[in-house]
Design an enzyme around this catalytic site. Structure first.
Site, short mmCIF file in Angstrom:
data_model
loop_
_atom_site.label_atom_id
_atom_site.label_comp_id
_atom_site.label_asym_id
_atom_site.label_seq_id
_atom_site.Cartn_x
_atom_site.Cartn_y
_atom_site.Cartn_z
N GLU A 133 0.82 -1.22 0.00
CA GLU A 133 0.00 0.00 0.00
C GLU A 133 0.85 1.26 0.00
O GLU A 133 1.93 1.28 0.57
CB GLU A 133 -0.83 0.04 1.29
CG GLU A 133 -1.95 -0.94 1.31
CD GLU A 133 -2.67 -0.95 2.65
OE1 GLU A 133 -2.73 0.08 3.34
OE2 GLU A 133 -3.19 -2.03 3.00
N GLY A 177 6.04 -2.12 6.80
CA GLY A 177 7.44 -2.55 6.86
C GLY A 177 8.28 -1.70 7.78
O GLY A 177 7.89 -0.60 8.18
N HIS A 193 5.24 5.48 21.44
CA HIS A 193 3.93 4.94 21.84
C HIS A 193 3.79 4.54 23.31
O HIS A 193 2.68 4.18 23.73
CB HIS A 193 3.51 3.74 20.97
CG HIS A 193 3.50 4.01 19.50
ND1 HIS A 193 3.03 5.17 18.94
CD2 HIS A 193 3.92 3.25 18.45
CE1 HIS A 193 3.15 5.12 17.62
NE2 HIS A 193 3.69 3.97 17.29
N CYS A 238 -2.90 1.30 8.34
CA CYS A 238 -1.82 0.76 7.51
C CYS A 238 -1.97 -0.75 7.40
O CYS A 238 -2.15 -1.44 8.39
CB CYS A 238 -0.46 1.00 8.15
SG CYS A 238 -0.33 2.52 9.05
#
Ligand code: SAH
Length: 354
Positions: free
Chosen positions: A100, A167, A224, A341
């Site tokens: 994508e 990736g 995160h 994603c």
């Protein structure tokens, strides 16, 4: 860097940098000017096959075709946002695998989010890209073809690149670096390093390797979480390279390259959005000069994570600003085509498996 494209096993010629191409072609007995011609033709991206290299004699085109592969990124799905014109592409590579890319339109120009691998090894708990594991690396040439195909389809320039698709770019280090250098080719896309961001989940030794190359790109670090116990669960890579080592490497990157690092932080309800995390973020990042970019989590139905409510997100921003951090919230583009994603590829895969 020579990379091969399965299944033919031929070298991907578009992945070669100009001196490498010259060395290869002169070793095949060609004069230097031919290597230059081939390089210029390649980076005009107007070809489908070596037959289109019309400035070369026929026997040379045949020889190139026997020796090398031309990568491709053929559009198999295309979703366009009616709200802001964001376009999400699913591209099929020469061996049938799909990746994508997302073309985002900003006032200051268009940015393409590119994938660097088919699938991903990192297995972050909130991300759709790693759900089916890793398939293979992309070549630099295939990453360039993501740009070429998006540009051809949209008729738009690509002014900037974020290596934030599927990736882990630092796990595909050499091809990612070649891609950055080749995307900057003045006879090609001419996208300067200041317009390229590379995002990593935190492969610490590779961050030091990247710093040594002293590129002008922005390094984004997917943080995160503020504590190892939480980050270990969200991002298994943390068990090898814990937060303190990651922040140290990123700070070293900033010192070596003079480029400000950006930390990505997807805000998740009840996981990482309280005043405790605001304190810990301030403790980790204050004084480093780094930038903190908050992301609204894209909820992936296969995972249990939920995005923080908008009000909570805004409170969290205020807490961080009060603690002296440079913080922004990433604008949400393409809300109506808003798969996270890896979800487009996955949905098409599941459809075809039915
Ligand atoms: N492997 C690299 C680059 C690809 S992911 C990395 O981890 O940085 C690009 C960014 O999207 C990362 O910050 C990643 O953590 C984030 N991301 C992944 N899944 C997401 C989701 N569901 N919602 C919001 N951000 C997500």
């Amino acid at each position: 860097m020579l990379t091969t494209l399965p299944p033919e096993g031929k070298k991907d010629i578009l992945s070669l940098r100009a001196p490498e191409l010259e060395a290869e072609l002169t070793a095949l007995g060609l004069p230097k000017f031919r290597a230059r011609q081939v390089f210029l033709r390649l980076h005009r991206y107007e070809w489908q096959s070596f037959d289109d290299f019309t400035e070369l004699p026929k026997d040379l085109r045949t020889k190139l075709d026997e020796t090398y592969a031309l990568p491709c990124a053929e559009i198999v799905r295309r979703q366009e946002s009616a709200i802001d014109g964001t376009v999400k592409y699913l591209f099929r590579l020469r061996d049938g695998h799909c990746v994508e890319s997302v073309l985002m339109k900003y006032k200051h120009g268009n940015t393409l989010c590119v994938s660097t691998q088919v699938g991903c090894k990192m297995a972050c708990a909130f991300c759709a890209s790693g759900l089916d594991g890793f398939v293979r690396h992309l070549t630099a040439g295939e990453m360039l073809m993501e740009i070429a195909s998006a540009r051809r389809d949209s008729g738009e320039r690509v002014d900037g690149i974020v290596m934030m698709g599927t990736g882990e770019p630092l796990d595909n280090f050499a091809a990612s670096v070649d891609f950055i250098l080749l995307a900057g080719e003045k006879d090609g896309f001419s996208i300067g390093q200041r317009h390229i961001s590379l995002s990593t989940s935190g492969l610490v030794p590779k961050i030091y390797d990247l710093a040594k190359l002293d590129l002008g790109i922005t390094l984004s670090v997917s943080l995160h979480a503020t504590r190892d116990a939480v980050r270990n669960d969200l991002m298994p890579v943390n068990r090898r390279y814990p937060i303190a080592e990651l922040v140290k490497a990123a700070t070293d990157y900033q010192k070596t390259t003079g480029r400000r690092v950006s930390y990505e932080y997807a805000v998740m309800a009840g996981v990482n959005d309280s005043s405790r995390e605001a304190d810990e973020l301030a403790h980790l990042l204050r004084g480093t000069g780094a930038h903190l970019n908050l992301i609204r989590l894209n909820e992936v139905k296969e995972t249990k994570f939920k995005a923080s409510a908008e009000q909570r997100l805004q409170q969290f921003v205020k807490m961080l600003e009060a603690r002296g951090l440079h913080v922004t919230v990433r604008r949400r583009l393409g809300a109506d085509i808003d798969g996270a994603c890896g979800q487009l590829r996955r949905s098409v895969q599941l459809e075809t498996q039915k």
